[in-house]
Enzyme design. Structure first.
Site, PDB file in Angstrom:
ATOM      1  N   GLU A 265      34.118  44.956  29.284  1.00 17.70           N
ATOM      2  CA  GLU A 265      34.779  43.678  29.584  1.00 17.70           C
ATOM      3  C   GLU A 265      36.265  43.800  29.351  1.00 17.70           C
ATOM      4  OE1 GLU A 265      36.400  39.608  28.385  1.00 17.70           O
ATOM      5  OE2 GLU A 265      36.469  41.550  27.380  1.00 17.70           O
TER       6      GLU A 265
ATOM      7  N   SER B 175      44.965  13.703  53.045  1.00 13.44           N
ATOM      8  CA  SER B 175      43.834  12.828  53.357  1.00 13.44           C
ATOM      9  C   SER B 175      42.518  13.560  53.645  1.00 13.44           C
ATOM     10  CB  SER B 175      44.196  11.847  54.483  1.00 13.44           C
ATOM     11  OG  SER B 175      44.479  12.565  55.650  1.00 13.44           O
TER      12      SER B 175
ATOM     13  N   HIS C 268      36.429  30.536  44.358  1.00 11.41           N
ATOM     14  CA  HIS C 268      36.218  29.120  44.027  1.00 11.41           C
ATOM     15  C   HIS C 268      37.444  28.318  44.434  1.00 11.41           C
ATOM     16  CE1 HIS C 268      34.473  25.677  42.045  1.00 11.41           C
ATOM     17  NE2 HIS C 268      33.453  26.409  41.640  1.00 11.41           N
TER      18      HIS C 268
ATOM     19  N   GLY D 178      46.991  34.582  34.824  1.00 15.10           N
ATOM     20  CA  GLY D 178      45.890  35.476  34.481  1.00 15.10           C
ATOM     21  C   GLY D 178      44.803  34.815  33.667  1.00 15.10           C
TER      22      GLY D 178
HETATM   23 ZN   LIG Z   1      36.424  39.571  24.271  1.00 15.30          ZN
END
Ligand SMILES: [Zn+2]
Ligand SMILES: *[C@@H]1O[C@H](CO)[C@@H](O)[C@H](O)[C@H]1NC(C)=O
Ligand SMILES: *[C@@H]1O[C@H](CO)[C@@H](O)[C@H](O)[C@H]1NC(C)=O
Ligand SMILES: *[C@@H]1O[C@H](CO)[C@@H](O)[C@H](O)[C@H]1NC(C)=O
Ligand SMILES: *[C@@H]1O[C@H](CO)[C@@H](O)[C@H](O)[C@H]1NC(C)=O
Ligand SMILES: *[C@@H]1O[C@H](CO)[C@@H](O)[C@H](O)[C@H]1NC(C)=O
Ligand SMILES: *[C@@H]1O[C@H](CO)[C@@H](O)[C@H](O)[C@H]1NC(C)=O
Ligand SMILES: *[C@@H]1O[C@H](CO)[C@@H](O)[C@H](O)[C@H]1NC(C)=O
Ligand SMILES: *[C@@H]1O[C@H](CO)[C@@H](O)[C@H](O)[C@H]1NC(C)=O
Ligand SMILES: *[C@@H]1O[C@H](CO)[C@@H](O)[C@H](O)[C@H]1NC(C)=O
Ligand SMILES: *[C@@H]1O[C@H](CO)[C@@H](O)[C@H](O)[C@H]1NC(C)=O
Ligand SMILES: *[C@@H]1O[C@H](CO)[C@@H](O)[C@H](O)[C@H]1NC(C)=O
Ligand SMILES: *[C@@H]1O[C@H](CO)[C@@H](O)[C@H](O)[C@H]1NC(C)=O
Length: 710
Positions: free
Chosen positions: A411, A598, A658, A668
């Site tokens: 991650e 609109s 999205h 970021g």
């Molecule tokens: Zn973390």
């Protein structure tokens, strides 16, 4: 990575996901007079079993395990296997999903300051080893470096560039500072660190050094008389913030496989699109001090620059831009660029309805041997959650919906493990995912903090009322009481953690955790001091907040996976649209563009009536016990938010689909609402593009509305 939010509205937040202001500075909260709910909260039998299973002592054991070995992305398979084995022990069918991804690891680095008189200063680029904190002296402790940084040397004069947003560099240029060919000295805080490097690179600069600054610590500083870690709440002066310098807001995941999964043999794209092409290094404030002092009095002063977050609090530093100082830096950064195997641990309990899936994720990799807050407070909580579900399963209970637990790898480099996993399983996820629940830093302080898609606001608040929350010296409070008095706002999701890939494929998502306020210990984000010792002494002595956050996540998962009615409320978008629209209208008004909003307001009103009809029909299904209708309505609740995504992605970034919220291109972390429209105005300065995105955003909202209707 989920940066923390020390939030001091007045002095700006540390590298933050979203800036938050506190409603209360009181350390002793009282239960609201208006609260008519009983205390402790009344729970049903299943909820009681889940909550009672939580034990601070075992959470501490899991935390100890995760924080006593190196686990930088792609380096510790045994920790991934241990996680999968634990989940298996608690009844989850577990496995490791492997990906072959581009990563890089530190080999060597150096930095030398040469003064105009020829003398030099050579920072150590190391954090102090502390006798009290055993993991700081581990032989395999991780050097200070930037993930995905560029291998190279740079020798040049340097300029202080504030927090390194585009506006900071532009301001210097406007003041006549020549940036080209120089090295940027930037302060942490504000935009995601990779963007500080990107902005320097885009202006022809040769390298970037990024320092931590006690100015982000409010009153918790040595200069204000607070002892530094390990003795007190203030930041140890040698603390260095590691972290990725990927260009996160362009796309996350493996930089060599944009939009598809990283399996052996997959074609590989040029990673240089989202990784820097100039070297960078992180540095502590104590070692940045001489670098900044050498700039004192040169170039535009801090007051003439007049930029948000420019002036910090390092003693003896004036925060001048420093052009013309004659001082120079020579930096070298050597990384080993490689393809490495990463391991996502996955644990599944099949539900009765396999076309309805709830996913819970936490990353496991950390920049350091510790990681007690980021991310292993969340990892410890997930083991305890699995244990709680084992207790419930013993009673013969089986979830209505399938539960998937994920322990992500990599991650920290750029949401790599979760993004590749989403890319592998996207057809299944698009069909079946009801929601994604993220816990990264479960605990770095005592104050609950949640961000979620609007359809999850109601359930996220309702479950908080079921959790007993020991808070400082106050008693008899629920998590809701504390949250409501200290924050009271469910945040908008930007980026900076693993919900990103799911959110941008239209899956309802929530991110949760608890962090510190201005009077709490400074959280040593991404440094060696984010250790078990820090956690037990300062972050969460007794692991009591871990227990409450774990119980919260567990009950939230239980309700998402088990309630007859999928607890998603499409109508939660209605008031939020109103707020976002007001903001957009302000953005349009303060620009020079004439933009017709609109189509957007019409689409929102169409969505509003669809959502209301949907909820009426759902109540009817429940009241008449119409199982077939309820199933249809549950599937609409699951699916409608897929409509908010735009296939081709937002302008210049296909990954981010999205249309209602996205990380800002130059932030970021922090979110932008109606990003296609807003950034066409603020970023691209293109009125026609903005008008085009009014249409695309309105269309997306109409698709969501039509899914609710059909
Ligand atoms: Zn973390
Ligand atoms: C608490 O008060 C609210 C509003 O007055 C009411 O809707 C709710 O039913 C009450 N709850 C209980 C448990 O009495
Ligand atoms: C992996 O992590 C475990 C648990 O922290 C640790 O005991 C082990 O030494 C680590 N392995 C490596 C190769 O660092
Ligand atoms: C060179 O300049 C630095 C910074 O002003 C100063 O600390 C140092 O003493 C000087 N060295 C010599 C040899 O003058
Ligand atoms: C810091 O201390 C000053 C003086 O006591 C106080 O006015 C200020 O509000 C404090 N700042 C924060 C962020 O707590
Ligand atoms: C600093 O900038 C703000 C707006 O960004 C402006 O209102 C203020 O006048 C400026 N101050 C100086 C001293 O230029
Ligand atoms: C780079 O990493 C590879 C494995 O990915 C390893 O075989 C090699 O020895 C490393 N090279 C250096 C210079 O560290
Ligand atoms: C769960 O369901 C999947 C898909 O139907 C099936 O392949 C798997 O064997 C099931 N697992 C268990 C433990 O029943
Ligand atoms: C709890 O109260 C004691 C005694 O008043 C005080 O010393 C301590 O700092 C308080 N703890 C917290 C977390 O506020
Ligand atoms: C806390 O709740 C318990 C049980 O409801 C009650 O007996 C006690 O008086 C409460 N304490 C405070 C300080 O409100
Ligand atoms: C939009 O902004 C204009 C100009 O500031 C204002 O007159 C109008 O009332 C605003 N509309 C909404 C819906 O906020
Ligand atoms: C609007 O146009 C004026 C005149 O061309 C210019 O000075 C101003 O900076 C523009 N404002 C924005 C927000 O672009
Ligand atoms: C809004 O919904 C109505 C039905 O309720 C539909 O007839 C109409 O075409 C929709 N408007 C748009 C712009 O799609």
């Amino acid at each position: 990575m989920r940066a923390t939010f020390l939030l001091l509205a007045t002095i700006g937040a540390e590298a933050c996901q979203r800036e938050r202001t506190f409603k209360s500075h009181s350390h002793n909260l009282v239960r609201r007079q208006s609260s008519n709910e009983t205390f402790p909260p009344e729970l049903d039998a299943n909820e009681q079993i889940l909550v009672d299973s939580f034990d601070s002592t075992s959470i501490s054991t899991w935390s100890y395990y995760y924080t006593h070995g190196a686990h930088v992305a792609g380096t510790n398979k045994s920790m991934a296997q241990w996680t999968a084995d634990k989940w298996a022990e608690y009844g989850f069918t577990s496995r490791l999903d492997e990906y072959l991804v581009f990563l890089n690891y530190p080999v060597s680095h150096s930095l030398v300051l040469t003064y105009p008189n020829g003398s030099t200063y050579t920072p150590s680029l190391k954090e102090a080893v502390l006798a009290e904190d055993e993991t700081t002296s581990y032989p395999n402790s991780i050097p200070t470096f930037h993930g995905y940084s560029f291998t190279g040397n740079a020798s040049a004069e340097y300029v202080y560039v504030g927090r390194g947003q585009q506006v900071d560099y532009d301001r210097l240029t406007a003041l006549g500072v020549d940036l080209k060919g120089k090295i940027a000295l930037a302060k942490y805080g504000g935009p995601f660190r990779g963007l500080k490097v990107k902005n320097a690179q885009d202006r022809g600069m040769l390298g970037t050094v990024i320092f931590s600054d006690p100015g982000d610590d409010g009153n918790m500083t040595e200069a204000k008389g607070v002892a530094a870690y390990p003795d007190g709440y203030a930041r140890n002066p040698t603390t260095v913030q590691r972290g990725s310098v990927q260009f996160l807001s362009t796309y996350p995941g493996d930089p060599t496989t944009p939009g598809y999964v990283s399996k052996p043999g997959a074609p590989r794209a040029d990673h240089g699109v989202v990784t820097p092409q100039i070297p960078s290094l992180p540095i502590s404030w104590i070692e940045a001090q001489p670098l900044l002092q050498a700039l004192n009095g040169y170039g535009p002063s801090n007051t003439s620059v007049n930029r948000t977050g420019w002036t910090g609090a390092i003693p003896g530093v004036t925060y001048s831009a420093g052009s013309g100082s004659g001082a120079a830096l020579s930096l070298s950064n050597v990384m080993n660029d490689t393809y490495a195997t990463i391991w996502d641990a996955v644990g599944i309990i099949n539900g009765t309805n396999q076309d309805e899936v709830v996913i819970v994720g936490n990353h496991r990799d950390a920049w350091i041997v510790g990681g007690a807050a980021d991310p292993n407070s969340g990892s410890a909580v997930l083991i305890e959650l699995a244990k709680a579900f084992a207790k419930l399963t013993e009673t013969g209970w089986k979830p209505a919906r399938t539960i998937v637990l994920c322990s992500w790898d990599a991650e920290e480099y750029g949401l790599v493990g979760s993004t590749e996993w989403m890319e592998e399983y996207i057809p299944w996820l698009k069909n079946a995912a009801v929601s994604y629940l993220n816990v990264d830093v479960a605990v770095s302080g005592p104050i609950p903090d949640i961000s979620a898609t609007p359809d999850m606001h109601a359930i996220s608040k309702a479950v908080m009322k079921k959790i007993v929350y020991p808070y400082r010296n106050s008693t008899n409070l629920t998590m809701y009481d504390v949250w409501e008095q200290e924050s009271g706002e469910v945040g908008v999701l930007g980026s900076g953690s693993d919900y990103t890939a799911f959110l941008h494929r239209g899956i309802a998502s929530i991110d949760m955790g608890a962090g510190g306020g201005p009077n709490d210990p400074v959280y040593p984000y991404h440094s060696n001091y984010d250790s078990y010792h820090w956690m037990t002494k300062f972050g969460d002595p007794g692991f009591i907040t871990h227990k409450s956050i774990g119980q919260y996540l567990t009950l939230l998962l239980y309700h998402m996976a088990n309630d007859a009615v999928v607890p998603l409320e499409p109508s939660g978008y209605i008031p939020e649209f109103d707020t976002y629209l007001t903001d957009l209208n302000d953005t349009v008004s303060s620009s020079n563009y004439t933009i017709d909003l609109s189509p957007l307001t019409e689409a929102i009103s169409n969505f509003t009536s669809s959502a209301q009809e949907f909820e009426a029909l759902r109540s009817q299904a429940l009241a008449t016990n119409d199982a077939a209708l309820l199933k249809v309505q549950n599937h609409k609740a699951r699916d409608f938010s897929r409509g908010f995504t735009s296939q081709g992605g937002l302008p210049t970034r296909e990954f981010y689909q999205h249309t209602i919220f996205a990380p800002g291109r130059d932030t970021g972390y922090a979110p932008v609402t109606f990003p296609g429209i807003t950034e066409s105005i603020t970023f691209d300065k293109d009125g026609e593009l903005a008008q085009e995105w009014v249409g695309k955003t309105a269309d997306a909202i109409l698709v969501a509305a039509s899914i609710l209707k059909t």
